[in-house]
Scaffold this motif. Structure first.
Motif, short mmCIF file in Angstrom:
data_model
loop_
_atom_site.label_atom_id
_atom_site.label_comp_id
_atom_site.label_asym_id
_atom_site.label_seq_id
_atom_site.Cartn_x
_atom_site.Cartn_y
_atom_site.Cartn_z
N ALA A 1 48.26 31.16 104.31
CA ALA A 1 49.20 31.96 105.08
C ALA A 1 49.71 33.15 104.27
CB ALA A 1 50.38 31.09 105.53
N ILE A 2 49.97 32.92 102.99
CA ILE A 2 50.43 34.01 102.12
C ILE A 2 49.33 35.06 101.99
CG2 ILE A 2 51.10 34.58 99.76
CD1 ILE A 2 52.50 31.85 99.67
N GLY A 3 48.07 34.60 101.85
CA GLY A 3 46.96 35.54 101.77
C GLY A 3 46.81 36.37 103.03
N VAL A 4 46.96 35.72 104.19
CA VAL A 4 46.89 36.46 105.46
C VAL A 4 48.05 37.46 105.54
CG1 VAL A 4 47.07 36.23 107.96
CG2 VAL A 4 45.66 34.64 106.66
N GLY A 5 49.23 37.04 105.08
CA GLY A 5 50.36 37.97 105.06
C GLY A 5 50.09 39.18 104.19
N SER A 6 49.45 38.95 103.04
CA SER A 6 49.08 40.06 102.17
C SER A 6 48.07 40.98 102.84
CB SER A 6 48.53 39.52 100.85
OG SER A 6 48.12 40.56 99.98
N LEU A 7 47.13 40.38 103.57
CA LEU A 7 46.13 41.16 104.29
C LEU A 7 46.79 42.04 105.35
CD1 LEU A 7 43.22 41.84 105.19
CD2 LEU A 7 43.27 39.75 106.56
N VAL A 8 47.71 41.45 106.12
CA VAL A 8 48.41 42.21 107.16
C VAL A 8 49.23 43.33 106.53
CG1 VAL A 8 50.18 42.05 108.95
CG2 VAL A 8 48.43 40.29 108.78
#
Length: 418
Positions: free
Chosen positions: A113-120
């Motif tokens: 989830a943190i990685g997806v947040g960084s991607l967004v």
């Protein structure tokens, strides 16, 4: 988008690049001064309510700015006040939204989830900058602020409908608990009262700072990130001078380099989302690798070679950032995470403010190539030295006192701080 439009607006009002830099600093200053209090508020209040209110307030500030721009009542002083208000609200909004996002997935999926947040976030920076130019060019500055204000209100409207995932770590401090509840406990007597006092959460700012400083992993992570932020990462400064100076290319070439950096950041965020249990050691190893690539980039003989080096450099550093964020948001216990993020907000803002001037001084002394090479070697050398010292410390044998082998020696008391 709003930050880009704000910079354009300051330039339009004053025509001064120094004033533009001042507006950015004014918006960042609250993170240096009040992030600790903001993190404590996130730990004390329910996260959904905190995120909803902070998003709504950010939307109101953006819409007020849009009205002032449309009615031609906005001057530099008012704009700086609004920037400071935005920065202050962000000290609460940042950790509240980050931790709320973690509540929406099972514990084992938090790193993803943190990685997806960084991607967004990375994609949003690219899209926001582009949208700002389009909005200002076709609809005007007021319309850009209004669009951003509506986007905040949209998020605020969605938050009440979010539900924590099954298996997620849920921690909410109800409004009636905290200082008032703790104040009633000393009036009770006996073992039950002692147990309740021990169980009552300490919600103070001081407790959060003390926890951070007593946690070696967090202190080490702060050191790794700090030296990387000071001697590297500011590629908008160093690579701009390298491209337009020693490599004798124009602004278009730097735009290409910036695009490659952004693409690398997005790819790194995708890879970082696959991490399950990142460690500070992994963060340091990735930061050292990125630093060596930075040093090599400083020696690039052409734009083509620079582009070849910039892509993996951005990927490695993005994965390192995602891994560090995961450690930061998962290492502390649930009731301390807001304050830990508050401490992190203060120190990372300090690095952000100190890094560009120090790097600019290094560029004055050693040039753009020298700053990239020296900075990269300082980062990699420092992290390597830290690793060797840690290995030496763990390899040092502990003297065994007489009687310890057979268990007859007196045993030390266990510290509660352990």
């Amino acid at each position: 988008m709003q930050l880009t439009v704000q910079n354009l607006l300051v330039l339009q009002i004053t025509g001064s690049a120094a004033a533009t830099g001042l507006s950015v600093s004014v918006q960042a200053a609250p993170a240096l001064l009040v992030s600790l209090a903001g993190g404590a508020a996130v730990d004390r209040w329910p996260r959904k309510l905190t995120a909803l209110v902070s998003q709504a307030l950010l939307g109101v500030v953006a819409l007020v700015t849009a009205v002032l721009v449309a009615t031609d009542r906005l001057d530099l002083t008012v704009l700086l006040v609004l920037a400071a208000v935005t920065g202050t609200i962000a000290t609460v909004d940042g950790p509240a939204c980050a931790l709320l996002g973690n509540d929406l997935v099972p514990t084992e999926d938090v790193p993803s989830a943190i990685g997806v947040g960084s991607l967004v976030h990375s994609a949003g920076r690219l899209a926001g900058t582009a949208l700002a130019g389009v909005a200002v060019g076709f609809l005007g500055t007021a319309a850009a602020y209004a669009a951003n204000g509506l986007s905040f209100l949209f998020v605020a409207a969605v938050i009440p409908f979010l539900r924590p995932a099954a298996g997620a770590v849920k921690y909410v401090i109800p409004a009636q608990r905290g200082a008032k509840a703790a104040a009633r406990i000393p009036a009770q007597r006996g073992a039950k009262a002692s147990a309740q006092r021990a169980a009552a959460p300490d919600m103070t700012v001081r407790q959060g700072l003390a926890y951070f400083l007593r946690r070696p992993r967090l202190v080490a992570l702060a050191g790794v990130t700090g030296i990387s932020a000071i001697f590297g990462r500011n590629y908008g400064l160093t690579l701009a001078v390298l491209v337009t100076g020693p490599l004798a290319a124009g602004a278009g070439a730097f735009g290409t380099v910036s695009t490659v950096l952004a693409v690398g950041g997005i790819l790194g965020a995708v890879l970082g989302a696959r991490l399950r249990r990142p460690s500070v050691r992994l963060v340091a190893a990735l930061a050292a690798t990125g630093a060596l690539l930075q040093a090599a980039a400083g020696l690039s003989p052409s734009i083509a070679v620079l582009l070849v080096l910039v892509l993996p450099m951005a990927v490695v550093e993005s994965v390192s950032d995602t891994a560090g964020t995961t450690v930061l948001q998962t290492d502390p216990p649930a009731h301390m995470r807001g304050r830990v993020l508050g401490v992190w907000g203060s120190i990372s803002t300090g690095w952000g403010l100190a890094g560009p001037p120090l790097l600019g001084l290094l560029m004055e002394l050693a040039g753009a190539r020298g700053a990239l090479v020296i900075g990269g070697l300082v980062i990699a050398g420092s992290l390597g030295a830290g690793y060797l010292l840690r290995q030496r410390g763990t390899a040092t044998p502990v003297p065994v006192r007489t009687g310890e082998r057979d268990g007859t020696a007196p045993q030390p008391e266990l510290s509660t701080a352990a």
